[in-house]
Structure formats: C-alpha cells, structure tokens
Design a protein around this motif. Structure first.
Motif, mmCIF file in Angstrom:
data_model
loop_
_atom_site.group_PDB
_atom_site.id
_atom_site.type_symbol
_atom_site.label_atom_id
_atom_site.label_comp_id
_atom_site.label_asym_id
_atom_site.label_seq_id
_atom_site.Cartn_x
_atom_site.Cartn_y
_atom_site.Cartn_z
ATOM 1 N N GLY A 263 0.805 -1.217 0.000
ATOM 2 C CA GLY A 263 0.000 0.000 0.000
ATOM 3 C C GLY A 263 0.831 1.256 0.000
ATOM 4 N N GLU A 264 2.107 1.130 -0.369
ATOM 5 C CA GLU A 264 3.021 2.263 -0.318
ATOM 6 C C GLU A 264 3.437 2.763 -1.700
ATOM 7 O OE1 GLU A 264 6.209 0.565 1.944
ATOM 8 O OE2 GLU A 264 4.990 0.369 3.748
ATOM 9 N N GLY A 265 2.908 2.165 -2.752
ATOM 10 C CA GLY A 265 3.307 2.549 -4.103
ATOM 11 C C GLY A 265 2.137 3.043 -4.920
ATOM 12 N N GLU A 266 2.462 3.697 -6.006
ATOM 13 C CA GLU A 266 1.446 4.213 -6.914
ATOM 14 C C GLU A 266 0.969 3.117 -7.862
ATOM 15 O OE1 GLU A 266 0.144 7.354 -6.839
ATOM 16 O OE2 GLU A 266 1.319 7.541 -5.001
ATOM 17 N N PRO A 267 -0.286 3.160 -8.271
ATOM 18 C CA PRO A 267 -0.775 2.181 -9.253
ATOM 19 C C PRO A 267 -0.179 2.486 -10.629
ATOM 20 C CG PRO A 267 -2.462 3.806 -8.804
ATOM 21 C CD PRO A 267 -1.328 4.098 -7.863
ATOM 22 N N ILE A 268 0.423 1.480 -11.259
ATOM 23 C CA ILE A 268 1.031 1.718 -12.569
ATOM 24 C C ILE A 268 0.420 0.845 -13.666
ATOM 25 C CG2 ILE A 268 3.223 2.514 -11.611
ATOM 26 C CD1 ILE A 268 4.383 -0.261 -12.340
ATOM 27 N N VAL A 269 -0.300 -0.192 -13.309
ATOM 28 C CA VAL A 269 -0.832 -1.099 -14.323
ATOM 29 C C VAL A 269 -2.195 -0.623 -14.811
ATOM 30 C CG1 VAL A 269 -1.482 -3.470 -14.868
ATOM 31 C CG2 VAL A 269 0.465 -3.045 -13.375
ATOM 32 N N ASP A 270 -3.135 -0.448 -13.929
ATOM 33 C CA ASP A 270 -4.483 -0.002 -14.288
ATOM 34 C C ASP A 270 -4.999 0.926 -13.185
ATOM 35 O OD1 ASP A 270 -7.045 0.385 -15.177
ATOM 36 O OD2 ASP A 270 -7.589 -1.744 -15.235
ATOM 37 N N PRO A 271 -4.579 2.201 -13.220
ATOM 38 C CA PRO A 271 -4.976 3.137 -12.162
ATOM 39 C C PRO A 271 -6.488 3.259 -11.976
ATOM 40 C CG PRO A 271 -3.220 4.077 -13.480
ATOM 41 C CD PRO A 271 -3.661 2.804 -14.183
ATOM 42 N N THR A 272 -7.275 2.941 -13.007
ATOM 43 C CA THR A 272 -8.730 3.051 -12.873
ATOM 44 C C THR A 272 -9.291 2.044 -11.874
ATOM 45 O OG1 THR A 272 -9.207 1.524 -14.700
ATOM 46 C CG2 THR A 272 -8.958 3.861 -15.258
ATOM 47 N N GLN A 273 -8.556 0.966 -11.612
ATOM 48 C CA GLN A 273 -9.011 -0.064 -10.676
ATOM 49 C C GLN A 273 -8.369 0.071 -9.293
ATOM 50 O OE1 GLN A 273 -11.442 -2.343 -11.182
ATOM 51 N NE2 GLN A 273 -11.780 -1.226 -13.071
ATOM 52 N N TYR A 274 -7.657 1.170 -9.081
ATOM 53 C CA TYR A 274 -6.918 1.350 -7.829
ATOM 54 C C TYR A 274 -7.822 1.298 -6.602
ATOM 55 C CZ TYR A 274 -3.802 3.297 -4.312
ATOM 56 O OH TYR A 274 -3.058 3.486 -3.180
ATOM 57 N N GLU A 275 -8.973 1.906 -6.652
ATOM 58 C CA GLU A 275 -9.873 1.924 -5.486
ATOM 59 C C GLU A 275 -10.321 0.509 -5.117
ATOM 60 O OE1 GLU A 275 -10.521 4.460 -3.379
ATOM 61 O OE2 GLU A 275 -9.050 5.543 -4.602
ATOM 62 N N VAL A 276 -10.534 -0.326 -6.121
ATOM 63 C CA VAL A 276 -10.918 -1.718 -5.856
ATOM 64 C C VAL A 276 -9.753 -2.444 -5.185
ATOM 65 C CG1 VAL A 276 -11.597 -3.907 -6.927
ATOM 66 C CG2 VAL A 276 -12.513 -1.757 -7.807
ATOM 67 N N MET A 277 -8.552 -2.245 -5.717
ATOM 68 C CA MET A 277 -7.368 -2.923 -5.168
ATOM 69 C C MET A 277 -7.039 -2.393 -3.776
ATOM 70 S SD MET A 277 -5.076 -5.181 -5.537
ATOM 71 C CE MET A 277 -3.576 -5.611 -4.685
ATOM 72 N N LYS A 278 -7.271 -1.120 -3.558
ATOM 73 C CA LYS A 278 -6.955 -0.487 -2.271
ATOM 74 C C LYS A 278 -7.632 -1.209 -1.102
ATOM 75 C CE LYS A 278 -7.317 4.179 -0.709
ATOM 76 N NZ LYS A 278 -7.581 5.560 -1.103
ATOM 77 N N ALA A 279 -8.811 -1.725 -1.334
ATOM 78 C CA ALA A 279 -9.526 -2.457 -0.277
ATOM 79 C C ALA A 279 -8.769 -3.721 0.136
ATOM 80 C CB ALA A 279 -10.922 -2.828 -0.768
ATOM 81 N N ASN A 280 -7.966 -4.273 -0.769
ATOM 82 C CA ASN A 280 -7.221 -5.493 -0.471
ATOM 83 C C ASN A 280 -5.924 -5.250 0.296
ATOM 84 O OD1 ASN A 280 -8.905 -7.540 -1.801
ATOM 85 N ND2 ASN A 280 -8.477 -6.287 -3.589
ATOM 86 N N PHE A 281 -5.501 -3.989 0.384
ATOM 87 C CA PHE A 281 -4.270 -3.690 1.119
ATOM 88 C C PHE A 281 -4.383 -4.064 2.591
ATOM 89 C CE2 PHE A 281 -3.262 -0.221 -2.185
ATOM 90 C CZ PHE A 281 -2.614 -1.135 -2.991
ATOM 91 N N ALA A 282 -5.569 -4.026 3.145
ATOM 92 C CA ALA A 282 -5.756 -4.434 4.544
ATOM 93 C C ALA A 282 -5.261 -5.868 4.722
ATOM 94 C CB ALA A 282 -7.218 -4.325 4.943
ATOM 95 N N LEU A 283 -5.445 -6.689 3.706
ATOM 96 C CA LEU A 283 -4.978 -8.076 3.748
ATOM 97 C C LEU A 283 -3.500 -8.172 3.388
ATOM 98 C CD1 LEU A 283 -5.561 -11.110 4.048
ATOM 99 C CD2 LEU A 283 -6.273 -11.105 1.650
ATOM 100 N N THR A 284 -3.095 -7.586 2.272
ATOM 101 C CA THR A 284 -1.709 -7.749 1.808
ATOM 102 C C THR A 284 -0.696 -7.104 2.754
ATOM 103 O OG1 THR A 284 -1.889 -5.825 0.334
ATOM 104 C CG2 THR A 284 -2.346 -7.997 -0.620
ATOM 105 N N LYS A 285 -1.112 -6.081 3.493
ATOM 106 C CA LYS A 285 -0.207 -5.456 4.467
ATOM 107 C C LYS A 285 0.132 -6.399 5.621
ATOM 108 C CE LYS A 285 -1.465 -0.611 3.846
ATOM 109 N NZ LYS A 285 -2.090 0.575 4.472
ATOM 110 N N THR A 286 -0.692 -7.428 5.828
ATOM 111 C CA THR A 286 -0.428 -8.382 6.907
ATOM 112 C C THR A 286 0.521 -9.505 6.481
ATOM 113 O OG1 THR A 286 -2.290 -9.862 6.398
ATOM 114 C CG2 THR A 286 -2.738 -7.983 7.867
ATOM 115 N N PHE A 287 0.822 -9.590 5.186
ATOM 116 C CA PHE A 287 1.694 -10.656 4.693
ATOM 117 C C PHE A 287 3.136 -10.409 5.111
ATOM 118 C CE2 PHE A 287 -1.049 -11.727 0.697
ATOM 119 C CZ PHE A 287 -2.072 -12.141 1.519
ATOM 120 N N SER A 288 3.827 -11.503 5.377
ATOM 121 C CA SER A 288 5.256 -11.405 5.695
ATOM 122 C C SER A 288 6.022 -11.037 4.420
ATOM 123 C CB SER A 288 5.766 -12.748 6.219
ATOM 124 O OG SER A 288 5.786 -13.717 5.174
#
Length: 141
Positions: A100-125
């Motif tokens: 959750g620390e980088g800018e969207p570079i692949v498909d910025p239009t879907q960033y808000e959808v992906m942003k919701a998943n950062f709560a999960l990915t931030k917990t990964f080792s």
C-alpha cells in the motif's frame, strides 16, 4: 511338488520383473513416459522463481487474488501477465505496491478496488510478498 516349485518360480519371476525400476504410471496403472524437456523447463522455472509455488498458493488462497486476476485475461483487475510485463518494463517494485506504499502503474482506474485489499496484503510477511511477486513474474514466458 514340481507344480508348486514351478508356481513359486513364476511368482518370484513376476515380482522381479514388476519391481524393475522407477517406472511412472498414471492413475489407471498405464506406463507414462516422462518428457525430459518439460521436466528441464519446470526445473529451470523453479530455480528462477524458487518461491513461485508458495506464491501460487497464496494467490489462489489466502490472498484471494484469483478472485479479480486471471493469468491471461482482464477480469476485474489486470491479467497476471500484464502486471508482470508492466512491472518488469518499468522496473517497478510490486512489493511496495502490495504494502500500500506505491502508486498504481498497471491499471490506475481499478486502484480503489485494489486499495480495499491492502488491509490483507499489508499483513503478509516479506517472504509471502516475495512469493506472490515471484509467482506473478513466473507467468511470463
């Protein structure tokens, strides 16, 4: 007595023939020949991306990434192949994005959808994030 001995020799002979090596069989007991090029390719891919198999498990399971991303087609999010190609072309850091620390570079239009998943990915080792990254990169041949 001779009949018993002959039967014994036949049985022993069959056992010796059937135990003659590491022959691979399919689930129906049919012999399977192993294609060396396929095996060598799999070994080289494994050595290039040693954590890719673990990454695939995370991608399809714990990470729930497969819900929105498919290998070669855009679903909700971009395809895995597109993600890998763009990150490679731009020499960008996928792990930073997943934290959750980088800018969207692949498909910025879907960033808000992906942003919701950062709560999960931030917990990964770090190893889990590296595994995901290697799995994604391993999909580009």
């Amino acid at each position: 007595m001779k009949t018993i001995l002959k039967s014994l020799f036949v049985v022993v002979g069959l056992i010796m023939v059937s135990c003659g090596g590491d022959k691979k069989v399919d689930k129906f007991g049919n012999p399977v020949s192993e294609d060396k090029t396929t095996t060598e390719t799999a070994k080289s891919e494994t050595s290039a991306f040693p954590l890719a198999e673990k990454g695939k498990e995370i991608f399809e399971g714990k990470g729930t990434c497969a819900t929105c991303h498919k290998p070669d087609i855009k679903l909700v999010g971009p395809s895995i192949i597109d993600i890998a190609k763009i990150y490679k072309e731009k020499n960008a850091n996928m792990i930073t994005f997943l934290k959750g620390e980088g800018e969207p570079i692949v498909d910025p239009t879907q960033y808000e959808v992906m942003k919701a998943n950062f709560a999960l990915t931030k917990t990964f080792s770090d190893e889990e994030l590296q595994s995901l990254e290697q799995y994604i990169y391993s999909q580009v041949k």
